[in-house]
Design a protein around this motif. Structure first.
Motif, PDB file in Angstrom:
ATOM      1  N   UNK A  81       0.838  -1.213   0.000  1.00 41.61           N
ATOM      2  CA  UNK A  81       0.000   0.000   0.000  1.00 41.61           C
ATOM      3  C   UNK A  81       0.864   1.251   0.000  1.00 41.61           C
ATOM      4  N   UNK A  82       1.931   1.242   0.779  1.00 42.93           N
ATOM      5  CA  UNK A  82       2.828   2.403   0.811  1.00 42.93           C
ATOM      6  C   UNK A  82       3.512   2.565  -0.543  1.00 42.93           C
ATOM      7  N   UNK A  83       3.969   1.477  -1.138  1.00 50.14           N
ATOM      8  CA  UNK A  83       4.574   1.531  -2.485  1.00 50.14           C
ATOM      9  C   UNK A  83       3.593   2.112  -3.499  1.00 50.14           C
ATOM     10  N   UNK A  84       2.367   1.603  -3.495  1.00 50.85           N
ATOM     11  CA  UNK A  84       1.377   2.053  -4.487  1.00 50.85           C
ATOM     12  C   UNK A  84       1.012   3.516  -4.295  1.00 50.85           C
ATOM     13  N   UNK A  85       0.873   3.958  -3.056  1.00 46.49           N
ATOM     14  CA  UNK A  85       0.453   5.338  -2.816  1.00 46.49           C
ATOM     15  C   UNK A  85       1.570   6.334  -3.085  1.00 46.49           C
ATOM     16  N   UNK A 155      -3.258   5.362   3.564  1.00 45.05           N
ATOM     17  CA  UNK A 155      -1.905   5.834   3.261  1.00 45.05           C
ATOM     18  C   UNK A 155      -1.892   6.761   2.040  1.00 45.05           C
ATOM     19  N   UNK A 156      -3.037   7.220   1.606  1.00 39.16           N
ATOM     20  CA  UNK A 156      -3.139   7.972   0.370  1.00 39.16           C
ATOM     21  C   UNK A 156      -2.531   9.353   0.385  1.00 39.16           C
ATOM     22  N   UNK A 157      -2.034   9.825   1.526  1.00 40.43           N
ATOM     23  CA  UNK A 157      -1.340  11.117   1.571  1.00 40.43           C
ATOM     24  C   UNK A 157       0.054  10.972   2.163  1.00 40.43           C
ATOM     25  N   UNK A 158       0.585   9.753   2.151  1.00 44.95           N
ATOM     26  CA  UNK A 158       1.888   9.557   2.819  1.00 44.95           C
ATOM     27  C   UNK A 158       2.976  10.388   2.168  1.00 44.95           C
ATOM     28  N   UNK A 159       2.952  10.534   0.837  1.00 44.85           N
ATOM     29  CA  UNK A 159       3.981  11.319   0.159  1.00 44.85           C
ATOM     30  C   UNK A 159       3.787  12.814   0.338  1.00 44.85           C
ATOM     31  N   UNK A 160       2.614  13.208   0.804  1.00 45.90           N
ATOM     32  CA  UNK A 160       2.305  14.631   0.976  1.00 45.90           C
ATOM     33  C   UNK A 160       2.759  15.133   2.344  1.00 45.90           C
ATOM     34  N   UNK A 161       2.434  14.402   3.396  1.00 42.74           N
ATOM     35  CA  UNK A 161       2.663  14.883   4.756  1.00 42.74           C
ATOM     36  C   UNK A 161       3.918  14.322   5.400  1.00 42.74           C
ATOM     37  N   UNK A 162       4.152  13.011   5.244  1.00 45.07           N
ATOM     38  CA  UNK A 162       5.198  12.352   6.018  1.00 45.07           C
ATOM     39  C   UNK A 162       6.614  12.813   5.684  1.00 45.07           C
ATOM     40  N   UNK A 163       6.980  13.046   4.402  1.00 41.71           N
ATOM     41  CA  UNK A 163       8.366  13.479   4.135  1.00 41.71           C
ATOM     42  C   UNK A 163       8.713  14.805   4.789  1.00 41.71           C
ATOM     43  N   UNK A 164       7.718  15.649   5.014  1.00 42.57           N
ATOM     44  CA  UNK A 164       7.969  16.907   5.700  1.00 42.57           C
ATOM     45  C   UNK A 164       7.925  16.733   7.211  1.00 42.57           C
TER      46      UNK A 164
END
Length: 611
Positions: A81-85, A155-164
């Motif tokens: 799921x993390x890979x796909x999102x 997990x659909x916003x993991x690339x939006x919020x988590x890297x920051x």
């Protein structure tokens, strides 16, 4: 208590913390409505940010494998799921420079707390999940709350919020906002448990149990079939996720408890539907939310000049845009599949639109000009139309319209007014039963809107010569007509209208001027104009050469001409965080002249990010 005061209170954990909470707490700072139902550790080769995949693993074309495809473990499902999102949201191509020019994929060890929560009045729960990094800064006490883009899973916003957030020691709270990938197999009566594995109706607690007639077959999709019209409650979903974060932090750090809204900084961030959700969260009562960053938001400021609902312009585009593409220069359309493969279908659409009285003209050229002129008259820019060609090529307009019509009308399984349904399908698009392996992968691979992950759209109105036109006309009539079903869908759309923010706080809205899925002329621009009357601290960044899908910038033709939007989201988060700390003034409004990478790689200087 203002933001600066609440942070200074957070700096002192002993007696000083007790002093900060000695006054009677505000009502919105009290109740932790949801307690964690599941807690998992993620360290070493399985971190919070990439599930141990790192940048190379996220870039891999093949999904992380399941040892037993029919029975994947919760850890395997989470990793996939993390890979796909990540791949659906960020440009991870070699020339995209993610993790170099902007963003982070650095390992972030920590814990995850998850639960199923239900907003008042809803029939179905939404997923909430909180990532608490091991480096959580108990002196800053920071939560970044986010909502999935599109109809994606939790997990659909993991690339939006988590890297920051994670590298800065902030916790991240997620919600799937009542949509998500908890598909239900009506034939086998099986659906997703809280950990993503498959459970059986009547035996296990499931994340989505549809109200379906006896003997129903196919697949129930939560966004379409919950009967909740979840978009009407997006703001409540976001606030509930933030409340859940406080409960999770109390459990994670009992020595620093209680975590409350008046002693913990909360910043909301999201893109697309997630961007709309965090703007809607600013309508919720109380001083619980400190700042908002919304990228390319699907937001409907109903009473503002120029505002149009997503369903309105989606159904219009689904009908007219294939024909209108023929009136745009071929070299301006960098869209898959190749123009030569789809042009005959566009020409056929022009002819059927003419027969239906929807365009004028004696030949395809004149009919395409008529369709193009109608779209322009209704507010579409040529930049949005060019980028919108991608949505035409992938039949995305129809997919959105089918799902949202069902959601807005609160229709259950078998009740869609245009006869649409969802199912696993054969090569000829006929319905069939799903396999155990397909069903097992839905939760991690689905986007929340079929087609995809082995689930397709069943269209009972297909008819030659333009097979999808009858269904599209029915969907459009739900927007423009006056039947009972049309009024029912229109009432649901009205319930999603945005209202003025309740509290003055920093808000940054960021939108690409070439967005072809959620054009800013229909969404951000009218919203910002209306919201500023209630909150003068709303700021608007308009980005030239940015469209809606960073993930599609991996396609060379798109990457060469468009810039990613995520760098601006991260930069806005930096700036509002500094504003809350008192280190800078509010970000300024900006019209940003970004430069696409062309044949090279993304360089930060090309993006012209406001400073």
């Amino acid at each position: 208590m203002n933001a600066k005061t609440r942070i200074s209170c957070g700096l002192l954990l002993g007696a000083a913390l007790a002093a900060c909470s000695s006054a009677p707490p505000k009502p919105e700072a009290v109740a932790h409505m949801i307690q964690p139902q599941r807690v998992t550790d993620h360290r070493g080769a399985d971190d919070l940010l990439t599930a141990g995949l790192g940048l190379d693993g996220l870039r891999a074309m093949a999904a992380p494998a399941f040892a037993d495809p029919a029975n994947p473990t919760p850890a395997e499902l989470r990793r996939r799921a993390i890979w796909a999102n990540w791949r659906g949201i960020a440009d991870l191509s070699l020339t995209g420079s993610y993790g170099q020019a902007y963003g982070s994929v650095a390992s972030a060890p920590g814990r995850e707390y998850s639960a199923l929560a239900t907003v008042p009045g809803a029939k179905q729960p939404h997923r909430v999940l909180v990532q608490v990094p091991d480096n959580f800064d108990a002196t800053k006490r920071c939560v970044v709350v986010t909502a999935a883009s599109g109809s994606r899973g939790v997990y659909g916003a993991i690339a939006v919020a988590a890297p920051w957030a994670l590298p800065k020691g902030c916790a991240v709270a997620y919600t799937d906002k009542g949509a998500g990938t908890d598909y239900f197999d009506l034939t086998d009566q099986r659906g997703a448990r809280e950990d993503g594995t498959i459970g059986e109706l009547g035996v296990d607690t499931l994340a989505f149990t549809p109200d379906a007639p006896v003997g129903a077959s196919g697949v129930a999709v939560k966004h379409a079939h919950s009967k909740d019209n979840p978009e009407a409650d997006w703001g409540k979903h976001v606030k509930q996720a933030a409340e859940f974060a406080l409960a999770a932090l109390d459990q994670a750090f009992p020595q620093a408890a209680p975590f409350r809204f008046d002693n913990t900084r909360v910043i909301a961030v999201g893109i697309s539907n997630g961007g709309g959700a965090v703007l809607r969260a600013s309508e919720e009562e109380g001083g619980w939310l400190d700042a908002v960053v919304a990228g390319e938001p699907n937001i409907y400021a109903a009473d503002a000049p120029g505002a149009r609902s997503l369903y309105d312009y989606t159904t219009e585009a689904a009908l007219l845009m294939p024909c209108a593409m023929l009136d745009l220069p071929a070299e301006s359309l960098p869209q898959p599949p190749l123009r030569a493969q789809v042009e005959p279908r566009w020409t056929a659409r022009c002819a059927t639109l003419k027969a239906a009285g929807l365009v004028t003209g004696a030949d395809a050229k004149a009919q395409a000009a008529s369709a193009h002129a109608q779209l322009k008259a209704n507010g579409w820019t040529d930049e949005a139309l060019v980028a919108g060609a991608l949505s035409v090529g992938f039949d995305l307009w129809r997919a959105v319209a089918v799902t949202y019509a069902s959601a807005y009308g609160r229709y259950g399984v078998g009740e869609h007014p245009c006869g649409f349904a969802f199912s696993a399908q054969n090569a000829d698009f006929s319905a069939r039963a799903a396999t155990a392996a397909e069903r097992a992968a839905w939760w991690s691979e689905g986007s929340g809107i079929p087609p995809g992950a082995g689930v397709g759209i069943v269209d009972t109105t297909l008819a030659p010569p333009d097979f999808t036109l009858p269904g599209l006309q029915c969907l459009r009539a739900l927007q423009t007509g006056s039947t009972d079903d049309a009024r029912r869908v229109q009432a649901g759309i009205a319930q999603t209208a945005a209202h003025s923010p309740k509290t003055r706080r920093p808000v940054v809205v960021i939108h690409g001027l070439d967005d072809g899925l959620v054009p800013p002329a229909f969404s951000s621009a009218p919203y910002v104009a209306a919201a500023r009357a209630a909150n003068p601290d709303v700021r608007y960044w308009q980005v030239r050469h940015a469209q809606h899908f960073d993930g599609f910038l991996a396609l060379p033709a798109y990457g060469a001409r468009y810039v990613p939007l995520l760098p601006y989201v991260y930069a806005a988060l930096d700036q509002v965080d500094a504003t809350l700390d008192g280190r800078r003034e509010l970000p300024a409004n900006a019209l940003i002249s970004a430069q696409p990478r062309g044949a090279g790689s993304v360089e930060l200087s090309q993006l012209a990010i406001p400073r």
